[in-house]
Design an enzyme around this catalytic site. Structure first.
Site, mmCIF file in Angstrom:
data_model
loop_
_atom_site.group_PDB
_atom_site.id
_atom_site.type_symbol
_atom_site.label_atom_id
_atom_site.label_comp_id
_atom_site.label_asym_id
_atom_site.label_seq_id
_atom_site.Cartn_x
_atom_site.Cartn_y
_atom_site.Cartn_z
ATOM 1 N N ARG A 117 62.739 69.550 53.070
ATOM 2 C CA ARG A 117 61.308 69.908 52.969
ATOM 3 C C ARG A 117 61.058 71.390 52.652
ATOM 4 N NH1 ARG A 117 61.152 66.457 57.475
ATOM 5 N NH2 ARG A 117 60.601 64.349 56.801
ATOM 6 N N LYS A 139 56.575 77.939 39.569
ATOM 7 C CA LYS A 139 56.540 76.576 39.012
ATOM 8 C C LYS A 139 57.972 76.080 38.909
ATOM 9 C CE LYS A 139 52.379 76.425 36.208
ATOM 10 N NZ LYS A 139 51.841 76.274 34.827
ATOM 11 N N GLU A 181 57.341 83.837 24.273
ATOM 12 C CA GLU A 181 56.537 83.936 25.508
ATOM 13 C C GLU A 181 56.024 85.366 25.703
ATOM 14 O OE1 GLU A 181 55.629 81.289 27.111
ATOM 15 O OE2 GLU A 181 57.240 79.809 27.251
ATOM 16 N N LYS A 223 51.952 88.538 34.295
ATOM 17 C CA LYS A 223 52.115 87.237 34.959
ATOM 18 C C LYS A 223 51.883 87.369 36.462
ATOM 19 C CE LYS A 223 54.376 82.912 35.310
ATOM 20 N NZ LYS A 223 55.272 81.912 34.772
ATOM 21 N N GLU A 233 47.260 77.209 39.626
ATOM 22 C CA GLU A 233 46.649 76.893 38.337
ATOM 23 C C GLU A 233 45.359 76.089 38.458
ATOM 24 O OE1 GLU A 233 49.398 76.285 35.017
ATOM 25 O OE2 GLU A 233 47.957 74.847 34.218
ATOM 26 N N ARG A 237 45.289 80.744 35.465
ATOM 27 C CA ARG A 237 46.721 80.604 35.163
ATOM 28 C C ARG A 237 46.950 79.690 33.965
ATOM 29 N NH1 ARG A 237 51.917 79.903 39.221
ATOM 30 N NH2 ARG A 237 53.440 79.737 37.539
ATOM 31 N N ASN A 241 49.416 78.997 29.252
ATOM 32 C CA ASN A 241 49.945 77.866 28.485
ATOM 33 C C ASN A 241 49.494 77.876 27.025
ATOM 34 O OD1 ASN A 241 51.465 76.404 30.518
ATOM 35 N ND2 ASN A 241 49.490 76.146 31.517
ATOM 36 N N HIS A 244 51.302 75.743 24.478
ATOM 37 C CA HIS A 244 52.209 74.836 25.177
ATOM 38 C C HIS A 244 51.828 73.361 25.019
ATOM 39 C CE1 HIS A 244 53.736 78.525 26.793
ATOM 40 N NE2 HIS A 244 54.580 77.933 27.596
ATOM 41 N N HIS A 248 54.749 71.324 23.889
ATOM 42 C CA HIS A 248 55.375 70.260 24.687
ATOM 43 C C HIS A 248 55.441 68.960 23.888
ATOM 44 C CE1 HIS A 248 54.473 72.263 28.851
ATOM 45 N NE2 HIS A 248 55.527 72.768 28.259
ATOM 46 N N HIS A 261 62.412 75.522 23.845
ATOM 47 C CA HIS A 261 61.048 75.609 24.383
ATOM 48 C C HIS A 261 60.253 76.725 23.680
ATOM 49 C CE1 HIS A 261 57.802 75.543 27.318
ATOM 50 N NE2 HIS A 261 57.978 76.837 27.512
HETATM 51 P P1 NAD Z 1 67.809 77.540 29.033
HETATM 52 O O1 NAD Z 1 67.770 77.657 30.487
HETATM 53 O O2 NAD Z 1 68.207 76.244 28.441
HETATM 54 O O3 NAD Z 1 68.757 78.701 28.475
HETATM 55 C C1 NAD Z 1 68.952 78.797 27.091
HETATM 56 C C2 NAD Z 1 70.435 78.798 26.706
HETATM 57 O O4 NAD Z 1 70.981 80.081 26.952
HETATM 58 C C3 NAD Z 1 71.294 77.831 27.480
HETATM 59 O O5 NAD Z 1 72.262 77.284 26.641
HETATM 60 C C4 NAD Z 1 71.927 78.720 28.533
HETATM 61 O O6 NAD Z 1 73.134 78.194 29.033
HETATM 62 C C5 NAD Z 1 72.158 79.973 27.745
HETATM 63 N N1 NAD Z 1 72.231 81.204 28.498
HETATM 64 C C6 NAD Z 1 71.479 81.559 29.552
HETATM 65 N N2 NAD Z 1 71.723 82.830 29.882
HETATM 66 C C7 NAD Z 1 72.661 83.280 29.041
HETATM 67 C C8 NAD Z 1 73.311 84.534 28.869
HETATM 68 N N3 NAD Z 1 72.978 85.601 29.597
HETATM 69 N N4 NAD Z 1 74.258 84.635 27.916
HETATM 70 C C9 NAD Z 1 74.554 83.567 27.136
HETATM 71 N N5 NAD Z 1 73.952 82.374 27.211
HETATM 72 C C10 NAD Z 1 73.020 82.239 28.157
HETATM 73 O O7 NAD Z 1 66.387 77.899 28.377
HETATM 74 P P2 NAD Z 1 65.278 79.002 28.699
HETATM 75 O O8 NAD Z 1 64.671 79.310 27.401
HETATM 76 O O9 NAD Z 1 65.795 80.087 29.528
HETATM 77 O O10 NAD Z 1 64.244 78.199 29.589
HETATM 78 C C11 NAD Z 1 63.552 77.085 29.085
HETATM 79 C C12 NAD Z 1 63.083 76.260 30.233
HETATM 80 O O11 NAD Z 1 62.182 77.020 31.029
HETATM 81 C C13 NAD Z 1 62.331 75.016 29.826
HETATM 82 O O12 NAD Z 1 62.796 73.937 30.570
HETATM 83 C C14 NAD Z 1 60.890 75.336 30.172
HETATM 84 O O13 NAD Z 1 60.156 74.182 30.492
HETATM 85 C C15 NAD Z 1 61.071 76.217 31.350
HETATM 86 N N6 NAD Z 1 59.928 77.105 31.603
HETATM 87 C C16 NAD Z 1 59.449 77.138 32.858
HETATM 88 C C17 NAD Z 1 58.411 78.004 33.160
HETATM 89 C C18 NAD Z 1 57.929 78.111 34.575
HETATM 90 O O14 NAD Z 1 56.903 78.745 34.802
HETATM 91 N N7 NAD Z 1 58.626 77.547 35.529
HETATM 92 C C19 NAD Z 1 57.860 78.819 32.173
HETATM 93 C C20 NAD Z 1 58.397 78.761 30.892
HETATM 94 C C21 NAD Z 1 59.439 77.894 30.609
HETATM 95 N N1 GLY Z 2 54.560 79.332 32.189
HETATM 96 C C1 GLY Z 2 53.242 79.090 32.636
HETATM 97 C C2 GLY Z 2 53.019 79.359 34.081
HETATM 98 O O1 GLY Z 2 53.894 79.787 34.789
HETATM 99 O O2 GLY Z 2 51.942 79.126 34.553
#
Ligand code: NAD
Ligand code: GLY
Length: 358
Positions: A117, A139, A181, A223, A233, A237, A241, A244, A248, A261
């Site tokens: 939890r 998030k 972003e 942010k 949100e 907030r 997006n 997005h 998406h 992404h």
């Molecule tokens: P990812 O986590 O897939 O990383 C991208 C690639 O880079 C992967 O292959 C990873 O293994 C590699 N990598 C990571 N760090 C590295 C480094 N230092 N050196 C070499 N390779 C490295 O993708 P991302 O773009 O970081 O994140 C995308 C995800 O984030 C999506 O799932 C998206 O929905 C999510 N997201 C969440 C929020 C939120 O607010 N929680 C906001 C934006 C995006």
């Molecule tokens: N990436 C959008 C948010 O965190 O609200």
């Protein structure tokens, strides 16, 4: 090293931004119990896991290494994290550490939100995208085959460590995805930052650490302000997006992992700008600036070949911003100011979708 705070009363936390941040003094104060589980993936762990483990205090440290990719951001893979926690007998004072990009951060955060939890977690984002966006704001979650990030929870970390030097190993395409972003923050909130990005894009692409640090700091600052105002949100907030809803739809349609992404967000942002232009909110020159800055960041500006307007409509209908069947979009009033609205001419949306699809 620069510090920002996300102000959320008893859930406030610092974001440390700078180089060489894998140090005990930045981590130990945020580890409350005597157990840690590091979650990383097969790409990032060989690069940075040992460095991280070397600076942790002398407590029980376990690890779970997941396969790499958005297609593994699933409930099945989350079970692997719970398996690791349970087989190593982690209790409610354990701390999870996410070492990786947004996929690892979102999954680890959700594991922390749900294990017994709710337990503590720390974000060590290693992609530009995760340093400027996903590691901040709480998030967390996983994808469902029918929709992106559909299963999740809000759960804030104890601390975020954004060490710019880890970006040295990031592939070019991933760096550009993160810039999508960063550009978003300029378009939504800060025309001055947008100008700065336009003027410094070459240096950012060339990975100048000082420029990257500034881009990360300003993005996180914006942010943090938004999250402090609207953690769950209910209002402002949603502006984060921009692009997005279209993005998406692209990710879901193409199969998770095929389009990054940030790439999908880049095209989605251009589509949102196109719709804003059709509604008469921004002029053609402003639209062209959006196109040009995405191109300067080596990002795509066209929807995937073969994707249809009907596919966009169907996938956009399951967006989390849909309320009572009504689609809401983030659109640009001007460069540096966005709105969330359901007040747009559906014909204009159709025209945008037609313009961007075959
Ligand atoms: P990812 O986590 O897939 O990383 C991208 C690639 O880079 C992967 O292959 C990873 O293994 C590699 N990598 C990571 N760090 C590295 C480094 N230092 N050196 C070499 N390779 C490295 O993708 P991302 O773009 O970081 O994140 C995308 C995800 O984030 C999506 O799932 C998206 O929905 C999510 N997201 C969440 C929020 C939120 O607010 N929680 C906001 C934006 C995006
Ligand atoms: N990436 C959008 C948010 O965190 O609200």
């Amino acid at each position: 090293m620069q510090t920002l705070n996300v102000e959320l009363a008893d859930r406030s936390y610092p974001i440390f931004i700078g180089t060489d941040l894998f140090r005990r003094e930045y981590l130990a104060p945020y580890i409350k119990g005597n157990q840690v589980l590091i979650v990383s993936n097969e790409t990032v762990a060989p690069l940075y896991l040992d460095q991280l483990k070397a600076v942790l205090p002398a407590i029980q440290v376990d690890e779970v290494i997941l396969p790499d990719g958005e297609q593994f951001k699933t409930l099945d893979q989350l079970t692997v994290v719970y398996d690791g926690l349970l087989t190593q007998r982690h209790n409610r004072t354990t701390t999870l550490i996410a070492l990786g990009g947004g996929v690892i951060g979102d999954m680890t955060g959700f594991a922390a939100a749900s294990y017994q939890r709710g337990v503590n977690f720390i974000q060590i984002p290693t992609t530009l995208l995760s340093q400027v966006d996903s590691s901040v704001g709480g998030k967390t979650g996983v994808n469902h085959p029918l929709g992106k990030n559909m299963i999740g929870a809000f759960h804030q970390p104890q601390v975020v460590l954004a060490s710019v030097d880890v970006l040295a190993t990031l592939p070019d395409r991933e760096l550009s995805a993160g810039l999508a972003e960063v550009i978003k923050y300029g378009l939504v909130y800060d025309a001055g930052f947008l100008d700065w990005l336009e003027n410094n894009m070459q240096g950012l692409i060339a990975r100048d650490n000082a420029l990257l640090s500034h881009a990360i700091y300003r993005s996180c600052e914006l942010k943090a302000e938004v999250v402090a105002q609207d953690e769950k949100e209910a209002g402002v907030r949603a502006l984060l997006n921009l692009g997005h809803t279209f993005g998406h739809a692209i990710e879901s349609c193409q199969g998770y992992g095929n389009w990054l992404h940030g790439e999908a967000v880049a095209v989605g942002t251009v589509m949102a700008a196109d719709l804003s232009r059709r509604l008469g909110w921004i002029n053609h020159d402003a639209y062209q600036r959006v196109v040009r800055i995405m191109q300067a960041a080596n990002l795509p500006i066209a929807a995937p070949e073969g994707m249809t307007a009907d596919e966009f409509m169907a996938l956009m209908a399951v967006d989390k911003k849909v309320i009572d069947g009504q689609l809401r979009l983030i659109l640009l009033r001007e460069l540096g100011a966005a709105v969330v609205t359901d007040q747009f001419d559906p014909q204009a949306l159709r025209q945008t979708l037609k313009h961007f699809t075959a």
